[in-house]
Structure formats: C-alpha cells, structure tokens
Design a protein around this motif. Structure first.
Motif, short mmCIF file in Angstrom:
data_model
loop_
_atom_site.label_atom_id
_atom_site.label_comp_id
_atom_site.label_asym_id
_atom_site.label_seq_id
_atom_site.Cartn_x
_atom_site.Cartn_y
_atom_site.Cartn_z
N CYS A 192 59.84 5.15 31.40
CA CYS A 192 59.28 3.97 32.06
C CYS A 192 58.62 3.10 31.00
O CYS A 192 57.80 3.59 30.22
N CYS A 236 54.43 3.11 31.82
CA CYS A 236 53.56 4.27 31.64
C CYS A 236 54.14 5.30 30.68
O CYS A 236 53.48 6.28 30.32
N CYS A 293 58.76 3.04 39.55
CA CYS A 293 58.55 4.24 38.74
C CYS A 293 57.86 5.29 39.60
O CYS A 293 56.93 4.99 40.34
N CYS A 342 53.92 5.68 37.94
CA CYS A 342 52.95 4.57 37.96
C CYS A 342 53.30 3.48 38.98
O CYS A 342 52.57 2.51 39.13
ZN ZN Z 1 55.83 4.30 35.03
#
Ligand code: ZN
Length: 255
Positions: free
Chosen positions: A43, A46, A68, A71
């Motif tokens: 991602c 994050c 995601c 996050c």
């Molecule tokens: Zn993420």
C-alpha cells in the motif's frame, strides 16, 4: 462458435486479468528503476505488504471495496481497470481473429498498450525498454507467423508512424513527447501504414473530444499537460479491430 472456442475465450479472459495485474506492476516500477519481480506490492500510504489473496486480480479489489485492508486508503481504480481491460481485450482478440496469427499479434499489442497506459498515466513517460522489448517480440512474431498482409507493410507502417509523429513533435515544439514518437514507430510494425495513420487520427480525435469534455466539466486544468498515451491506446485498439471497415467506409465516401 464451438464449445472449445468458448472455453478458450474464457481462459484468455482470466489470463488477461492475471497478466494485466503484472502489467500494472511493470508500468509502475520500470520507469522508476525498481525491480518488476521483487518485492511484492504494498500500500503506497501505510506500506502494508499485500498478502497472496489481496493480489488476486479484480476479485481482491471488489472484496476490499477499493480500499487498503489495513489503513482503508483508497486504491487507485487504475489497477482493476487495467486488469479488466486486458482480460476483455484478450478474449475479444480471440473472438474476432480465432486461430490466426492476428490473434497472437493482437495479444502482444494489448500487452504493450496496457503497460504504456499505466506508465504514461502515472509518470507521463513511455519507457524505452518496454518499446525495445516489444519491437523484438513483434519482429519475431512477424517472421514466424506471417499474417495476411505483405511484410513490407509493417516496415512502411513503422516509418509512417515514426515520421508523422516526429514532424508533429517538431512543428508543435514539444506538444508531442519523444515517447509518443517512438511508440508510433512500434505501433506501425503491428498496424501497417494505413491503420497507423488511422490510429493517429483516432487518437487525436478522442484526445480532442475527451480532453475538451474534461476541460468543460472542470476535470483538468487548462495548460496542465495531459498524457497522450491513453488516447493512443484507444486509437490503436480501435484501428486494429475496426480499421478495415473504417477505411472502407471512408474510401466509399470520397470515391
Ligand atoms: Zn494501507
């Protein structure tokens, strides 16, 4: 269409989604000099490394509802769009051309365009390494599975595509990038000279229409450069699938 051909279409759709997912990775990493095999995608917000099931094309995006898992940051719809587009175009290639060399050539064209689409939308860049790789692949295919048109048509197409865009790049003083010029040379190898010119015309037309529409609804700012790659993708695909009928229609109109 036979039972076997239906199965091949389904198979090509699935293969297209899977390789489309790989083309996302290539288009995102190659221009910035990252390895295309390692590490696994993460991602961008994050840094969460995607697990195996989160890498399943299309399905993972739908299950995660485009966010995601850790996050909840929004995942770009570019990824599933490229996966789906590649899958659909792979299946369509077989549907139209069945067991011919054209199908193979078209799978290569779609692959090239998918990678270019991603890198041009992301970085406004068309990597030379991608163009070189596909030039070699296309020449090899041309030698092994000669499609219907004469061999010189491919070279004439390459010269026409390159020369036309080169002149426009000079006249427009940077309105057309060097990547676009080289890409049209490679496209010419696949399309032949007539369809290359048609692809260019269709790219400009769709660029003008969609770009104009985006300006009107305020999606893009005036003077901000817009990548031309997505329109080339649209023009080249349309030229390959509908080129014959479009050229015929035009000839009837002027004749
Ligand atoms: Zn993420």
């Amino acid at each position: 269409m036979t039972e076997v051909e239906r199965l091949v279409m389904l198979y090509l759709f699935l293969v297209g989604c899977i390789v489309g997912s790989f083309y996302n990775v290539v288009g995102l990493r190659l221009p910035v000099g990252e390895s295309i095999v390692k590490p696994r995608s993460q991602c961008p917000v994050c840094g969460h490394r995607l697990s195996a099931w989160e890498l399943v094309p299309l399905l993972s995006y739908m299950c995660l509802r485009g966010r995601c898992r850790v996050c909840r940051a929004v995942i770009s719809p570019l990824y599933p769009a490229v996966e789906l587009g590649t899958g659909l175009l792979f299946a369509l290639s077989f549907y139209v051309y069945r067991w011919t060399g054209d199908t193979l050539l078209l799978l290569v064209l779609v692959s090239l365009l998918a990678i270019i689409f991603v890198s041009d939308v992301r970085y406004m860049l068309i990597p030379d390494r991608v163009l070189l790789f596909f030039t070699a692949l296309i020449l090899l295919l041309r030698l092994c599975f000669l499609p219907s048109e004469p061999w010189w048509d491919a070279f004439l197409g390459a010269i026409a595509g390159f020369a036309l865009l080169y002149i426009i790049a000079i006249v427009s003083r940077g309105g057309m990038g060097g990547g676009d010029v080289k890409l049209f040379g490679v496209l010419g190898l696949i399309l032949g000279w007539q369809h290359t010119l048609l692809a260019f015309f269709l790219s400009c037309l769709s660029g003008a229409l969609l770009g104009g529409a985006a300006l009107v609804i305020g999606k893009v700012e005036r003077r901000k450069p817009v990548p031309f790659g997505p329109f080339i993708v649209l023009g080249a695909i349309t030229a390959y699938f509908f080129g014959e009928s479009l050229v015929e229609w035009y000839m009837r109109r002027i004749g």
